[in-house]
Every structure is written in C-alpha cells, then in structure tokens.
Design a protein around this motif. Structure first.
Motif, PDB file in Angstrom:
ATOM      1  N   GLN A  92      53.939  55.416  47.929  1.00  0.00           N
ATOM      2  CA  GLN A  92      54.849  54.974  48.977  1.00  0.00           C
ATOM      3  C   GLN A  92      54.208  55.310  50.307  1.00  0.00           C
ATOM      4  OE1 GLN A  92      58.476  57.027  48.161  1.00  0.00           O
ATOM      5  NE2 GLN A  92      58.877  55.868  46.313  1.00  0.00           N
ATOM      6  N   SER A  93      54.103  54.306  51.173  1.00  0.00           N
ATOM      7  CA  SER A  93      53.429  54.550  52.447  1.00  0.00           C
ATOM      8  C   SER A  93      54.335  54.197  53.611  1.00  0.00           C
ATOM      9  CB  SER A  93      52.136  53.745  52.531  1.00  0.00           C
ATOM     10  OG  SER A  93      52.427  52.400  52.746  1.00  0.00           O
ATOM     11  N   ASP A  94      54.041  54.803  54.742  1.00  0.00           N
ATOM     12  CA  ASP A  94      54.734  54.484  55.976  1.00  0.00           C
ATOM     13  C   ASP A  94      53.775  53.844  56.981  1.00  0.00           C
ATOM     14  OD1 ASP A  94      53.164  56.576  56.775  1.00  0.00           O
ATOM     15  OD2 ASP A  94      54.799  57.905  57.323  1.00  0.00           O
ATOM     16  N   GLY A  95      52.630  53.399  56.503  1.00  0.00           N
ATOM     17  CA  GLY A  95      51.641  52.747  57.357  1.00  0.00           C
ATOM     18  C   GLY A  95      50.495  53.669  57.759  1.00  0.00           C
ATOM     19  N   THR A  96      50.722  54.976  57.695  1.00  0.00           N
ATOM     20  CA  THR A  96      49.652  55.912  58.057  1.00  0.00           C
ATOM     21  C   THR A  96      49.360  56.911  56.939  1.00  0.00           C
ATOM     22  OG1 THR A  96      51.236  57.390  59.097  1.00  0.00           O
ATOM     23  CG2 THR A  96      50.152  55.799  60.526  1.00  0.00           C
ATOM     24  N   VAL A  97      50.365  57.249  56.138  1.00  0.00           N
ATOM     25  CA  VAL A  97      50.228  58.253  55.080  1.00  0.00           C
ATOM     26  C   VAL A  97      50.806  57.684  53.787  1.00  0.00           C
ATOM     27  CG1 VAL A  97      50.969  60.540  54.341  1.00  0.00           C
ATOM     28  CG2 VAL A  97      50.400  60.156  56.711  1.00  0.00           C
ATOM     29  N   ILE A  98      50.173  58.017  52.678  1.00  0.00           N
ATOM     30  CA  ILE A  98      50.657  57.601  51.351  1.00  0.00           C
ATOM     31  C   ILE A  98      51.184  58.831  50.641  1.00  0.00           C
ATOM     32  CG2 ILE A  98      50.021  56.568  49.141  1.00  0.00           C
ATOM     33  CD1 ILE A  98      47.677  55.206  50.722  1.00  0.00           C
ATOM     34  N   ARG A  99      52.403  58.728  50.123  1.00  0.00           N
ATOM     35  CA  ARG A  99      53.022  59.838  49.389  1.00  0.00           C
ATOM     36  C   ARG A  99      53.124  59.463  47.916  1.00  0.00           C
ATOM     37  NH1 ARG A  99      55.218  59.473  54.269  1.00  0.00           N
ATOM     38  NH2 ARG A  99      55.292  61.338  55.561  1.00  0.00           N
ATOM     39  N   LEU A 100      52.781  60.419  47.065  1.00  0.00           N
ATOM     40  CA  LEU A 100      52.834  60.212  45.621  1.00  0.00           C
ATOM     41  C   LEU A 100      53.719  61.304  45.008  1.00  0.00           C
ATOM     42  CD1 LEU A 100      49.022  59.694  45.178  1.00  0.00           C
ATOM     43  CD2 LEU A 100      50.737  57.924  44.981  1.00  0.00           C
ATOM     44  N   ALA A 101      54.890  60.908  44.552  1.00  0.00           N
ATOM     45  CA  ALA A 101      55.789  61.860  43.904  1.00  0.00           C
ATOM     46  C   ALA A 101      55.383  62.024  42.456  1.00  0.00           C
ATOM     47  CB  ALA A 101      57.230  61.374  44.002  1.00  0.00           C
ATOM     48  N   ILE A 109      45.165  53.146  43.545  1.00  0.00           N
ATOM     49  CA  ILE A 109      45.988  54.103  42.794  1.00  0.00           C
ATOM     50  C   ILE A 109      46.794  53.384  41.727  1.00  0.00           C
ATOM     51  CG2 ILE A 109      47.937  55.702  42.962  1.00  0.00           C
ATOM     52  CD1 ILE A 109      46.817  56.474  45.762  1.00  0.00           C
ATOM     53  N   ASN A 110      47.363  52.228  42.071  1.00  0.00           N
ATOM     54  CA  ASN A 110      48.112  51.447  41.080  1.00  0.00           C
ATOM     55  C   ASN A 110      47.206  50.944  39.964  1.00  0.00           C
ATOM     56  OD1 ASN A 110      50.737  51.632  42.122  1.00  0.00           O
ATOM     57  ND2 ASN A 110      50.357  49.977  43.574  1.00  0.00           N
ATOM     58  N   ALA A 111      45.969  50.576  40.298  1.00  0.00           N
ATOM     59  CA  ALA A 111      45.038  50.050  39.299  1.00  0.00           C
ATOM     60  C   ALA A 111      44.616  51.111  38.292  1.00  0.00           C
ATOM     61  CB  ALA A 111      43.801  49.463  39.991  1.00  0.00           C
ATOM     62  N   GLN A 112      44.693  52.388  38.650  1.00  0.00           N
ATOM     63  CA  GLN A 112      44.291  53.471  37.750  1.00  0.00           C
ATOM     64  C   GLN A 112      45.325  53.746  36.667  1.00  0.00           C
ATOM     65  OE1 GLN A 112      41.539  55.637  37.409  1.00  0.00           O
ATOM     66  NE2 GLN A 112      40.559  54.024  38.587  1.00  0.00           N
ATOM     67  N   ASN A 113      46.524  53.196  36.779  1.00  0.00           N
ATOM     68  CA  ASN A 113      47.587  53.401  35.784  1.00  0.00           C
ATOM     69  C   ASN A 113      47.851  54.881  35.531  1.00  0.00           C
ATOM     70  OD1 ASN A 113      48.045  50.643  35.372  1.00  0.00           O
ATOM     71  ND2 ASN A 113      46.344  50.534  33.946  1.00  0.00           N
ATOM     72  N   LEU A 114      48.031  55.622  36.609  1.00  0.00           N
ATOM     73  CA  LEU A 114      48.301  57.059  36.508  1.00  0.00           C
ATOM     74  C   LEU A 114      49.786  57.353  36.364  1.00  0.00           C
ATOM     75  CD1 LEU A 114      45.894  58.295  39.321  1.00  0.00           C
ATOM     76  CD2 LEU A 114      45.544  58.419  36.853  1.00  0.00           C
ATOM     77  N   GLY A 115      50.613  56.327  36.456  1.00  0.00           N
ATOM     78  CA  GLY A 115      52.050  56.536  36.388  1.00  0.00           C
ATOM     79  C   GLY A 115      52.612  57.038  37.702  1.00  0.00           C
ATOM     80  N   LEU A 116      51.874  56.859  38.780  1.00  0.00           N
ATOM     81  CA  LEU A 116      52.319  57.280  40.102  1.00  0.00           C
ATOM     82  C   LEU A 116      52.676  56.048  40.924  1.00  0.00           C
ATOM     83  CD1 LEU A 116      49.523  59.904  40.848  1.00  0.00           C
ATOM     84  CD2 LEU A 116      51.823  60.340  40.000  1.00  0.00           C
ATOM     85  N   ASN A 117      53.721  56.172  41.734  1.00  0.00           N
ATOM     86  CA  ASN A 117      54.153  55.068  42.570  1.00  0.00           C
ATOM     87  C   ASN A 117      53.887  55.419  44.032  1.00  0.00           C
ATOM     88  OD1 ASN A 117      55.306  52.727  43.429  1.00  0.00           O
ATOM     89  ND2 ASN A 117      57.402  53.472  43.285  1.00  0.00           N
TER      90      ASN A 117
END
Length: 101
Positions: free
Chosen positions: A91-100, A81-89
């Motif tokens: 955030q994970s808790d080890g099981t789920v990734i959240r994208l605000a 996701i970071n490599a795609q340069n979508l402007g999204l950061n």
C-alpha cells in the motif's frame, strides 16, 4: 576418493546456504526486511535488487516500510513485490510503500 568427498562437501555447503536463505523468508508473524531480499525491481531497464533502489525498514513488529530513493520507482516496486507472490499487499501513498505482515 578425495575428489568425491570434496564434491560432496561442496554440494552440502551449497544446500546449507540455500536453506539459510530460504529460512530468512519464512513468515513468522514478525516483520523482517530479509523477507524482501529476493525482490528485483525494473529500474529504468535493468533489474536491480530492492535494497539498491530503496530503503527497507521495520516500522513496528508487523509493518515493513519501503522508501524508494526515486519517487518514480513506487509503481515498479509495488509490481515487483506483487510478482514475488510473498502474500504481502503493498500500500503506497505516492512516496512510501507499507507492507503489513
């Protein structure tokens, strides 16, 4: 003459398809799982689309949730996701990734 028209028609149809795909990734302030359609993840040595290694859902109007099917994929998904340069950061808790958004 018919050949030229047919080639032009095919080229125009391809251009319209590319435009449709590009418009699905436009950030309008509302979360849309299609924003992540172009993300490809390294899954044990092979590159796979994100939707084939996880579930992408909309938690609310401004939050996407990515739930990997395998917990070991959290790190590679964040990197992709970071490599795609979508402007999204991500955030994970080890099981789920959240994208605000």
């Amino acid at each position: 003459m018919d050949e030229v028209l047919e080639l032009a028609k095919e080229g125009m149809e391809e251009a319209i398809d590319r435009l449709r795909k590009s418009l699905t990734k436009v950030r309008t302030g509302r979360a849309n799982p299609a924003m992540l359609d172009g993300v490809r993840v390294d899954n044990y040595g092979s590159m796979m689309p994100l939707n084939q290694v996880s579930t992408v859902s909309v938690a609310d109007a401004r939050l996407l949730v990515v739930k990997p099917w395998d917990r070991n994929m959290v790190g590679p998904i964040e990197k992709a996701i970071n490599a795609q340069n979508l402007g999204l950061n991500p955030q994970s808790d080890g099981t789920v990734i959240r994208l605000a958004i």
